[in-house]
Design a protein around this motif. Sequence first.
Motif, short mmCIF file in Angstrom:
data_model
loop_
_atom_site.label_atom_id
_atom_site.label_comp_id
_atom_site.label_asym_id
_atom_site.label_seq_id
_atom_site.Cartn_x
_atom_site.Cartn_y
_atom_site.Cartn_z
N PHE A 154 0.88 -1.20 0.13
CA PHE A 154 -0.14 -0.03 0.04
C PHE A 154 0.97 1.22 0.02
O PHE A 154 1.72 1.50 0.96
CB PHE A 154 -0.79 0.05 1.26
N PRO A 155 0.65 2.03 -0.99
CA PRO A 155 1.60 3.17 -0.98
C PRO A 155 1.43 3.99 0.30
O PRO A 155 0.12 4.26 0.49
CB PRO A 155 1.26 3.87 -2.34
N GLY A 156 2.53 4.75 0.61
CA GLY A 156 2.04 5.69 1.81
C GLY A 156 2.20 4.83 3.36
O GLY A 156 1.74 5.61 4.14
N ILE A 157 2.11 3.44 3.25
CA ILE A 157 1.87 2.83 4.48
C ILE A 157 2.54 3.52 5.70
O ILE A 157 2.34 3.41 6.95
CB ILE A 157 1.77 1.28 4.44
N ASP A 158 3.87 3.73 5.38
CA ASP A 158 4.90 4.22 6.43
C ASP A 158 4.61 5.67 6.86
O ASP A 158 5.12 6.09 8.04
CB ASP A 158 6.21 4.26 5.90
N ASP A 159 3.66 6.33 6.27
CA ASP A 159 3.04 7.64 6.44
C ASP A 159 2.19 7.62 7.65
O ASP A 159 1.86 8.50 8.48
CB ASP A 159 2.62 8.58 5.28
N PHE A 160 1.57 6.75 7.64
CA PHE A 160 0.45 6.29 8.53
C PHE A 160 0.77 6.38 10.16
O PHE A 160 1.86 5.67 10.23
CB PHE A 160 -0.32 5.15 8.43
N THR A 161 0.34 7.07 10.84
CA THR A 161 0.92 7.33 12.07
C THR A 161 0.37 6.32 13.24
O THR A 161 0.81 6.27 14.33
CB THR A 161 0.56 8.88 12.72
#
Length: 492
Positions: A154-161
């Motif tokens: 999932f793109p951006g999964i690391d951005d999820f806080t």
Amino acid sequence: MAHDPDYTDVLIIGAGISGIGAAYRIHEKNPNLSYTVLERRERLGGTWDLFRYPGIRSDSDIFTLCFPWEPWTRPEMIADGEHIWQYLADTARKHGIDKHIRFNTHVRSADWDSGTDTWTVRTEQEGAEKTYRARFLFFGTGYYNYDEPYRPEFPGIDDFTGDVIHPQHWPESFDYTGKRLVVIGSGATAVSMIPTLTEKAGHVIMLQRTPSYMISATKVEPPAVTLRKVLPLRAAHWIVRWRNALVGSLLWLVARKAPEFTKRMLRRIAERNLPEGYDIDTHFNPPYNPWDQRLCFILSADLYKAIARGDVDVVTDHVDHMDATGIVLKSGRHLDADVIITATGLQLQALGGIELSVDGERVNPHDRFLYRRHMLEDVPNAAWCVGYTNASWTLGADLTAQSVAKLLAYMDSHGYTHAYPHRGDIEMPEQPAFNLKSGYVLRALDVLPKSGTRRPWMLSHNFLRDALAHPFEDIEESMVFGRVPAAALRSA
Ligand SMILES: Cc1cc2nc3c(=O)[nH]c(=O)nc-3n(C[C@H](O)[C@H](O)[C@H](O)COP(=O)(O)OP(=O)(O)OC[C@H]3O[C@@H](n4cnc5c(N)ncnc54)[C@H](O)[C@@H]3O)c2cc1C
């Protein structure tokens, strides 16, 4: 071989339903043979020990999921994970199987030597290497990768806080009280977990790309409970088990032969339990036929009732990307979340990831046809246990365990030290071993052994036909038997 403590007649790999079932059947028919069970985890139970998410339960009836030789005594027909684990632990203890299990023993490779008709099995035990040797190998290793579930990117999964959790590795005592949860997925795991999550969560969204078919079942079935009160336990168990196996097979047959009728029947369950005007066409009307993918059980329509109460929203859409506060969908909608649960499934794996070789030559399971659901073409003295995908696993696993027990007794009585299925010049089309069109099956077509289209070179998905044919199986059909001289055995 009695002097060698690391030699056993039969090595069973895996102490889940398949391994425990095999130990029982092999010992029942071959009490003279020694056996050892190698298990990579520190507890038995396999799936029923690994998966600890809230609401974990069987998604087929427990009377066919338990062993035919050890009755299920609790009242439930759909059983909680912890009770299934307890049943397996009690059964292993009662039949003395637990004493044969070597825990924390991860099998890495197995090599067959035709000079001595012996398997050499390399394992890792808490970081140290240890070798076992055996005449026969039984792979009760299940069908998926224990270390790595399927995690789509999932793109951006690391951005999820917030927290991202996969149900295969649910953190012990994870507190989600009052939180907004988004569960990605609509398979058996999502469906069994969501009603339980609603008991503590602030709100739950089930985000699905494609809907699944749901059938409603009651957790406790009064006729089965009554039958056990009036009949001896074993007789009642036998009747309920066969009744459920027959009903399950019939349901599957009707779904395959009359898909439109089955769709209407399943839709009626949704209409009866969802609020009036609910958009069933979008959220509960799959674009495939019932049983193209596994049918999901819901308990007394609990998922539909949670939707009706407003505790759960179903969103049918695609993930575009994740951001700090949740999920952005392809439609542009944003789902706010504190926790994202990726119920995105398993990664299939053959033979527990064990590297298999015959006389030093690597065997790729996918290059081999399956023989009678459990042996690999031209691989001596080895069996792999797979259950049914359209009925309880154990119905198939027990047939396999009985076939192997019979084969071992036959070999013993004839003095054979090896046996392997050989196809010779019989040609036939190939088909995938599992007959489902589910994502986890389609993703792994090159992982599992091949199935042919004719017996005995095919993996059948018809329990009733298999059970009826089983007693009449010709043990010698397409099999090569032989023995190595006693001197070679002694030197092994
Ligand atoms: C969440 C979930 C729910 C399910 N519910 C149902 C259901 O209701 N009904 C049904 O019929 N099926 C169900 N299934 C399928 C289920 O996996 C089977 O029913 C059954 O538990 C499989 O038993 P098994 O012993 O073959 O495999 P597993 O339960 O997977 O056990 C395999 C064992 O082998 C061990 N092992 C694997 N590789 C190695 C190695 N290299 N070395 C040493 N040990 C190894 C593992 O640690 C494990 O203990 C479910 C599956 C999942 C994931």
